[in-house]
Scaffold this active site. Structure first.
Site, PDB file in Angstrom:
ATOM      1  CB  THR A  59      -0.594   3.771  32.907  1.00  0.00           C
ATOM      2  OG1 THR A  59      -1.833   4.420  32.477  1.00  0.00           O
ATOM      3  CG2 THR A  59      -1.077   3.120  34.229  1.00  0.00           C
ATOM      4  CD  GLU A  60      -2.140  10.580  32.235  1.00  0.00           C
ATOM      5  OE1 GLU A  60      -1.290  11.242  31.842  1.00  0.00           O
ATOM      6  OE2 GLU A  60      -3.477  10.625  31.899  1.00  0.00           O
ATOM      7  CG  ASN A  61      -4.366   5.614  35.102  1.00  0.00           C
ATOM      8  OD1 ASN A  61      -3.546   5.386  34.283  1.00  0.00           O
ATOM      9  ND2 ASN A  61      -5.324   4.620  35.153  1.00  0.00           N
ATOM     10  CB  SER A 101       1.777   8.644  38.771  1.00  0.00           C
ATOM     11  OG  SER A 101       1.963   8.240  37.382  1.00  0.00           O
TER      12      SER A 101
END
Lengths: 229, 225
Positions: A59-61, A101
């Site tokens: 997940t990008e976060n 990320s």
């Protein structure tokens, strides 16, 4: 077969609903792949991954190997996915900051990403962040980074918009997210292999798994030539 | 630069933020958002701010409250439009706030570059899209890249989980997000934390933001230094 069909089998007779589509995508994800699922419908793919597949969700976060949506006492507002929905942590999870990320994306470390789209052109241009409408507020998030970064970019969408216009087009009319980046488009009516189609002399896109539509009807409703693959 | 100051007052921590400052604000949605520092900044009154943050506020608290107080001239972010971004949406549609949309990875990397002394970098993200229009491009090994410049803050407001009394920081789960990057990219870095531990209380192997980046640590229960 007399048993009722479940979401794990494609509905050959009619268009695939979002669950059948998510199941079809999940079946194509290689075991052990590192995968990013875009917000919205692509998150459904997670529910259809085979147990023991070893697929790791990014997940990008800033997290690898998150688990299902958190409920009850497991809800932790410091542990969310890209859609800002509380999720859980699986053994082997890792946290990292935002620059790392996105380095994972751009650096070619992600095997697959699955994104929604407004339009995809026959050569794989993607438009999925902005309708271009004068009163729309543009918001891109991580879509552009994923589009150019993941090794395989798959789109999950309906083939036709609510007004009946095709979303696989000769040239995108919405503002672009990325150029020639989409490898495959999973739609309710069939799966389009754009990577395998790029560079064909006849400009046709290759389609497989037609669902609820004939090749002839499909050809009649799209402005790009289609061939069965 | 000496080790970080430890403060118990959010108000003291943001007292010297100037009008027109570029403020990097941590958080991804509400996770990692330094709400108490933002509340103190609202109270402090600085205006014409340029806010750099992933989102443009959620609900009515934190960044959304700062926007609602009309203290922000411009927002630089990747994803302003959300189901609960009504404060920003209203200001934007009324023409009362500027918006620069930056792809999320570029937002992070441009701050990373600022903190790492990089003058600019060639990046493939957004090439051929409206977000790189007018930018210098270069073809490297057959691929086209656009030139991206650093984003440097006057102030960074971030939220970490724990600090030691030198200002070393650790974060909690996905609330880490932009914090470690923003901590490198601003002249004055202010971190609010849940707990300050004595020296030696953080395992050096797990420190995420080393104290060299941190100017002020704020924790209401901490003993000031």
């Amino acid at each position: 077969m007399s048993t009722p069909s479940t979401s794990s089998a494609p509905a050959e007779a009619g268009p695939r609903d979002k669950h059948a589509l998510a199941a079809a995508i999940a079946r194509d994800v290689p075991d052990g792949a590192y995968v990013n699922l875009g917000i919205g419908q692509p998150t459904l793919v997670a529910e259809h991954l085979r147990e023991g597949s070893g697929v790791v969700l990014h997940t990008e976060n800033g997290m690898l190997n998150f688990g299902p949506v958190a409920t009850g006492d497991d809800v932790d507002l410091d542990l969310t996915n890209a859609g800002k929905i509380p999720v859980t942590e699986l053994p082997g999870a890792a946290y990292f900051h935002h620059a790392d990320s996105f380095a994972m994306m751009r650096g070619g470390h992600l095997d697959v990403c699955v994104l929604g789209a407004f339009q995809v052109s026959a050569n794989g241009d993607l438009a999925n962040w902005h309708t271009g409408a004068p009163d729309a507020i543009p918001a891109v998030g991580g879509a552009m980074d994923l589009a150019i970064g993941a090794e395989q970019v798959w789109v999950m969408m309906t083939l036709f918009a609510k007004d009946g216009t095709a979303k696989i087009v000769p040239t995108c009319t919405y503002p672009l997210t990325g150029l020639a980046c989409v490898d495959r488009v999973y739609t309710d009516l069939g799966t389009f292999e754009l990577a395998a189609s790029r560079g064909r002399a006849d400009g046709a896109v290759v389609v497989r798994d037609l669902s609820g539509i004939s090749l002839e009807e499909l050809g009649g409703r799209l402005d790009v030539p289609v061939v069965l693959g | 630069m000496s080790a970080a100051s430890i403060l118990a007052s959010y108000a003291d921590a943001v007292a010297d933020v100037e009008d027109g400052a570029t403020v990097l604000v941590g958080g991804f949605g509400m996770a990692g958002m330094p709400v108490e520092l933002i509340d103190a900044l609202i109270e402090q009154g600085a205006k014409d701010l340029v806010i750099v943050s992933n989102n443009a506020g959620n609900g009515d608290t934190g960044l959304a409250a700062l926007l609602a107080a009309k203290r922000v001239r411009k927002v630089v972010c990747s994803f302003p439009r959300q189901s609960d971004s009504w404060v920003f949406d209203g200001l934007y549609r009324a023409g009362q706030i500027e918006l620069e949309v930056v792809p999320q990875g570029n937002l992070a990397e441009r701050m990373r570059a600022a903190g790492a002394g990089i003058g600019a970098f060639f990046c493939p993200t957004g090439v051929g899209t409206p977000l790189t229009e007018g930018k210098e491009t270069r073809v490297i090994d057959g691929r086209t890249y656009a030139l991206e410049y650093p984003i440097k803050g006057d102030v960074a407001l971030i939220k970490a989980h724990r600090a030691d009394t030198m200002g070393n920081l650790v974060y909690r789960k996905t609330a880490r997000n932009f914090g470690p990057v923003m901590a490198t990219a601003a002249r004055t870095v202010i971190a609010q934390v849940s707990e300050v531990v004595p020296l030696g209380g953080l395992d050096p192997e797990v420190v995420v933001t080393p104290s060299i980046y941190v100017d002020r640590v704020v924790c209401p229960t901490a003993q000031e230094s």
